[in-house]
Scaffold this active site. Structure first.
Site, PDB file in Angstrom:
ATOM      1  N   LYS A 126      12.285  68.201  15.047  1.00  0.00           N
ATOM      2  CA  LYS A 126      13.560  68.555  14.412  1.00  0.00           C
ATOM      3  C   LYS A 126      14.677  68.485  15.454  1.00  0.00           C
ATOM      4  O   LYS A 126      14.793  69.351  16.309  1.00  0.00           O
ATOM      5  CB  LYS A 126      13.516  69.977  13.815  1.00  0.00           C
ATOM      6  CG  LYS A 126      14.697  70.193  12.883  1.00  0.00           C
ATOM      7  CD  LYS A 126      15.237  71.584  12.846  1.00  0.00           C
ATOM      8  CE  LYS A 126      16.126  71.999  13.966  1.00  0.00           C
ATOM      9  NZ  LYS A 126      17.480  71.398  14.018  1.00  0.00           N
ATOM     10  N   GLU A 201      12.134  75.358  27.239  1.00  0.00           N
ATOM     11  CA  GLU A 201      13.107  74.951  28.262  1.00  0.00           C
ATOM     12  C   GLU A 201      14.443  75.526  27.822  1.00  0.00           C
ATOM     13  O   GLU A 201      15.036  75.054  26.849  1.00  0.00           O
ATOM     14  CB  GLU A 201      13.191  73.419  28.337  1.00  0.00           C
ATOM     15  CG  GLU A 201      11.930  72.735  28.812  1.00  0.00           C
ATOM     16  CD  GLU A 201      11.638  72.999  30.281  1.00  0.00           C
ATOM     17  OE1 GLU A 201      12.527  73.491  30.994  1.00  0.00           O
ATOM     18  OE2 GLU A 201      10.507  72.713  30.706  1.00  0.00           O
ATOM     19  N   CYS A 235      22.065  71.236  30.901  1.00  0.00           N
ATOM     20  CA  CYS A 235      21.482  72.525  31.305  1.00  0.00           C
ATOM     21  C   CYS A 235      21.467  72.680  32.826  1.00  0.00           C
ATOM     22  O   CYS A 235      21.448  73.784  33.336  1.00  0.00           O
ATOM     23  CB  CYS A 235      20.083  72.663  30.730  1.00  0.00           C
ATOM     24  SG  CYS A 235      19.016  71.292  31.188  1.00  0.00           S
ATOM     25  N   GLU A 339      25.670  81.931  30.258  1.00  0.00           N
ATOM     26  CA  GLU A 339      25.714  80.473  30.248  1.00  0.00           C
ATOM     27  C   GLU A 339      26.860  80.045  29.333  1.00  0.00           C
ATOM     28  O   GLU A 339      26.821  80.289  28.130  1.00  0.00           O
ATOM     29  CB  GLU A 339      24.395  79.896  29.712  1.00  0.00           C
ATOM     30  CG  GLU A 339      24.412  78.389  29.758  1.00  0.00           C
ATOM     31  CD  GLU A 339      23.217  77.749  29.098  1.00  0.00           C
ATOM     32  OE1 GLU A 339      22.870  78.142  27.973  1.00  0.00           O
ATOM     33  OE2 GLU A 339      22.630  76.840  29.711  1.00  0.00           O
TER      34      GLU A 339
END
Ligand code: NDP
Length: 438
Positions: A126, A201, A235, A339
């Site tokens: 997905k 991750e 990232c 973040e």
């Protein structure tokens, strides 16, 4: 949505066939803010169909030799010109659910699909609902490369609906997920009742540490790139820069000078350095962090709020933001802890090695770090003590795909890479056979 306009309409790819969906989501072009395609809004029904197709394909696919599977992966690699061949070998075993984010959408998706199918699993993937088109284009190449129906199934839709149905499906025993830490935590909860094998991750808040013996001619341009490449939406991007005090002002001057030269504009213009952010919501989130930093007394040296953006008329409603540099900010402020995942970097001074290690480690994440110094002993000492899955020294984003990849702390569990994928996507079984006389 404008009436009378025609849009690209994506379909799910299940059992080797494109299958329409009963409802669709709008997908926006970030450079104009206009709808440009329709993405299936899949749910339980579509996930069930994809799991069934993957189960049907599993006996045939998992019993093929590694060489036969490798041949098809190589064909696909040729068709999309990618690194898929790296995973062309080994043993199997199951239906794997693969969930990928919107940044680097095709790269991160193929990085999951390739090892999973190379080791004989069949998969249901997905992609992110906001960047589904490249995955849909790849479905056509899967058939062209000759993959048997059901080996790779792609179901489009939103995370809370299609993603959740996949994560909590009892017949999907492996989940490989790349995305935010918050969603990763949700996936742990939702898959816990089935004790699923997970590879996560997740997010990062990556430091760059610049000692006073660093070569600034190399360090400055690389640090600008590590902060703002792909709009800071990687990232591994740097978002906290610690500079040794006696070179702090020199570094800052050179860094800001270089950032101001970055051209922001439509990604189809080959002269631009930075395009729009991914969505209206994400742009608002990033701007809000900058606003909060200002309210806390931080100084904005360039970027959002103090410089203007000059865009063509067509792009006036796109999700653009200037690369933004923040200083005079406390380590515990949200801009230094959360973040942000956008073109915002914070720069601060430090005095000693001990101090900078403590401050660089002082966030919940531990994905990637950069250390700049000509002193090899120091590089080794510092890199060893950084709680980070990956440390670059005097460079950024140089990768050997054979090396393990992954984060520590809230940046993830399970590491990916050639050898690590083998451990994740295979099953080691104990089979005891008692020989009896018949
Ligand atoms: P999200 O966590 O929001 O989404 C990632 C994927 O998960 C999307 O496909 C999303 O679907 C899906 N999802 C959302 N909610 C659920 C749910 N409840 N159950 C199952 N699936 C769900 O991350 P972003 O897409 O915003 O990506 C950015 C994040 O990814 C950043 O935190 C970044 O650091 C991280 N990332 C980490 C990398 C690494 O290697 N460590 C590499 C690249 C990115 P949808 O979007 O369709 O709703």
């Amino acid at each position: 949505m404008e009436s009378g306009k025609t849009y690209l309409v994506l379909e799910n790819y299940i059992g080797g066939q494109f299958v329409p969906c009963s409802s669709y989501l709008d997908s926006y072009d970030p450079s104009t803010g206009e709808v440009y395609c329709k993405v299936p809004d899949s749910g339980q029904e579509e996930i069930d169909a994809a799991v069934k197709a993957a189960q049907n394909a599993f006996p045939g696919w998992s019993s093929k030799s590694p060489q036969e599977r490798a041949k098809l992966l190589s064909k696909l690699a040729d068709l999309i010109e990618d690194d898929l061949e790296l995973f062309a070998q080994a043993e199997s075993k199951d239906q794997a659910g693969l969930i990928s984010p919107w940044n680097l959408p095709l790269y991160l998706l193929t990085w999951k699909i390739a090892p999973a199918i190379a080791y004989g699993n069949t998969v249901i993937a997905k992609p992110s609902e906001i960047t589904s088109v490249t995955a849909w284009m790849m479905c056509k190449l899967l058939s062209k490369a000759g993959f048997p129906p059901g080996v790779v199934n792609i179901v489009f839709g939103s995370g809370p609906k299609a993603g959740d149905a996949l994560v909590s499906h009892p017949e999907v025993s492996l989940i490989s997920f790349t995305g935010s830490t918050l969603t990763g935590q949700r996936i742990i909860e939702r898959s816990a009742p089935y004790c699923k094998k997970l590879s996560l991750e997740l997010g990062g808040k990556n430091p760059a540490i610049i000692f006073d013996d660093a070569n600034l001619d190399e360090c400055v341009p690389v640090s600008v790139r590590s902060s703002f490449a792909n709009q800071g939406e990687i990232c591994l991007c740097t978002s906290r820069i610690f500079v040794q005090r006696n070179i702090y002002h020199e570094f800052l001057r050179k860094f800001v000078e270089a950032v101001k030269k970055w051209k922001v504009g439509c990604p189809t213009d080959p002269t631009v350095d930075m395009g729009p952010l991914i969505s209206k919501e994400h742009l608002a989130k990033v701007k809000n962090y900058i606003k909060r930093a200002k309210e806390e007394g931080a100084e904005i040296l360039c970027g959002e709020g103090i410089n203007g953006l000059d865009l063509p008329t067509r792009n006036q409603h796109g999700y653009f933001l200037l690369p933004t540099v923040i200083t005079t900010i406390a380590d515990d402020s949200s801009c230094m802890q959360d973040e942000i995942f956008g073109p915002v970097t914070c720069i601060t001074a430090f005095d000693t090695e001990e101090e900078v290690i403590r401050r660089a480690n002082g966030v919940k994440y531990g994905l990637a770090a950069v250390v700049w110094s000509r002193n090899v002993g120091r590089v080794h000492r510092v890199a060893k003590r950084l709680r980070s899955g990956l440390v670059w020294t005097n460079c950024w984003l140089i990768r050997d795909l054979n090396l393990p990849f992954g984060g520590m702390k809230a940046s993830g569990i399970g590491r990916e890479g050639a050898k690590d994928s083998y451990e994740f996507f295979t099953e080691i079984k104990t089979i005891t056979i008692k020989h009896t006389e018949m």
